[in-house]
Scaffold this motif. Structure first.
Motif, mmCIF file in Angstrom:
data_model
loop_
_atom_site.group_PDB
_atom_site.id
_atom_site.type_symbol
_atom_site.label_atom_id
_atom_site.label_comp_id
_atom_site.label_asym_id
_atom_site.label_seq_id
_atom_site.Cartn_x
_atom_site.Cartn_y
_atom_site.Cartn_z
ATOM 1 N N ILE A 16 -9.763 -0.633 -7.381
ATOM 2 C CA ILE A 16 -9.580 -2.034 -7.020
ATOM 3 C C ILE A 16 -10.277 -2.968 -8.010
ATOM 4 N N THR A 17 -11.432 -2.576 -8.488
ATOM 5 C CA THR A 17 -12.213 -3.438 -9.390
ATOM 6 C C THR A 17 -12.035 -3.063 -10.861
ATOM 7 N N PRO A 24 -8.600 -7.791 -15.308
ATOM 8 C CA PRO A 24 -8.497 -7.028 -14.060
ATOM 9 C C PRO A 24 -7.115 -6.412 -13.882
ATOM 10 N N ILE A 25 -7.072 -5.130 -13.570
ATOM 11 C CA ILE A 25 -5.795 -4.445 -13.337
ATOM 12 C C ILE A 25 -5.790 -3.759 -11.965
ATOM 13 N N VAL A 30 -3.656 -0.316 -7.439
ATOM 14 C CA VAL A 30 -3.418 -0.166 -5.997
ATOM 15 C C VAL A 30 -1.945 0.135 -5.735
ATOM 16 N N LEU A 31 -1.065 -0.641 -6.346
ATOM 17 C CA LEU A 31 0.370 -0.463 -6.122
ATOM 18 C C LEU A 31 0.850 0.883 -6.663
ATOM 19 N N PHE A 32 0.310 1.294 -7.806
ATOM 20 C CA PHE A 32 0.708 2.580 -8.373
ATOM 21 C C PHE A 32 0.271 3.736 -7.477
ATOM 22 N N ILE A 33 -0.958 3.676 -6.976
ATOM 23 C CA ILE A 33 -1.467 4.756 -6.124
ATOM 24 C C ILE A 33 -0.668 4.852 -4.830
ATOM 25 N N ILE A 83 2.136 -4.196 -1.162
ATOM 26 C CA ILE A 83 1.802 -2.793 -0.873
ATOM 27 C C ILE A 83 2.918 -2.136 -0.071
ATOM 28 N N ALA A 84 3.486 -2.865 0.897
ATOM 29 C CA ALA A 84 4.589 -2.320 1.690
ATOM 30 C C ALA A 84 5.788 -2.005 0.801
#
Length: 233
Positions: A16-17, A24-25, A30-33, A83-84
């Protein structure tokens, strides 16, 4: 990077950080995971539920990667929708893989990234709950990685799959992201507790909560096996 240790790979806050060259990426990670957990069917070791919960805590920082929005509700809603979407696409890819090549997994040798027993457990889970398994699986680590593949292997009706897919993705993302965001605000305002300073404790609690159903299922299965053996003797 001098302070990097491999254990950080299991810490959702690390993703996240994350920054590259000061940029910042975290939102991309998050979306990739989220996509990888089901789309790449090797993401069962990645921090799914705890990642979403902590993303809710960091919702403003993550969304600000794209644009600045003053509204707190808008920030967390946009994050949950993103995220959804990633979760939905991951399941679609998993379904496609299952429909086209999924059968070969039953002959694949175990490795660090793949355990055949998880495939059989997910198949049993799917056979027991049918289409609803896609919803239930979203909240179960490991199982959610393989259930979309099983749905593809058995050629579940596409429209039915997409209904449960979208619904489960929305429920999963909104519940966990909103829970993280508003529980953070509640504890901070009411008790002066900054949950960001207790990340490790939060992760352990979430792992315990999400793993509990799987542990109980394993215990139940072992008892049934033991009882069957005793009856045979």
């Amino acid at each position: 990077m001098n302070d990097f240790h491999w254990t950080k790979l299991f810490n959702p806050e690390f993703y996240i950080t994350m920054e590259v060259g000061g940029i910042p990426i975290g939102i991309y990670m998050v979306l990739f995971i989220v996509f990888a957990e089901t789309g790449l069917f090797a993401g069962f070791f990645l921090p799914g539920d705890s990642l979403l919960f902590l993303s809710g805590i960091y919702s403003r920082e993550l969304v600000e990667t794209f644009f600045m929005i003053p509204s707190d509700l808008s920030n967390v809603t946009i994050l949950a929708l993103l995220i959804a979407t990633a979760a939905t696409l991951g399941n679609v890819f998993g379904y496609w893989f299952g429909a086209t090549s999924g059968q070969f997994l039953y002959n694949k040798q175990d490795s660090f990234f793949f355990k055949k027993k998880y495939l059989y457990e997910s198949q049993a889970f799917f056979e027991k709950h049918g289409g609803k398994a896609i919803i239930f699986a979203r909240f179960l680590p490991i199982v959610r990685t393989f259930v979309p593949i099983i749905a593809g292997i058995v050629r579940m009706e596409k429209s039915k799959f997409m209904f449960y897919n979208v619904l489960s993705s929305l429920l999963w993302s909104f519940l966990l992201v909103f829970a993280g965001h508003y529980l953070y605000g509640f504890f901070n305002d009411e008790f002066g507790i900054d949950l960001k300073k207790h990340i490790e404790t939060i992760i352990l609690i979430l792992i315990a909560v999400t793993s509990f159903p799987l542990i109980m299922k394993a215990i139940k299965a072992r008892r049934m096996t033991t009882n069957t053996s005793e009856e045979d003797n």
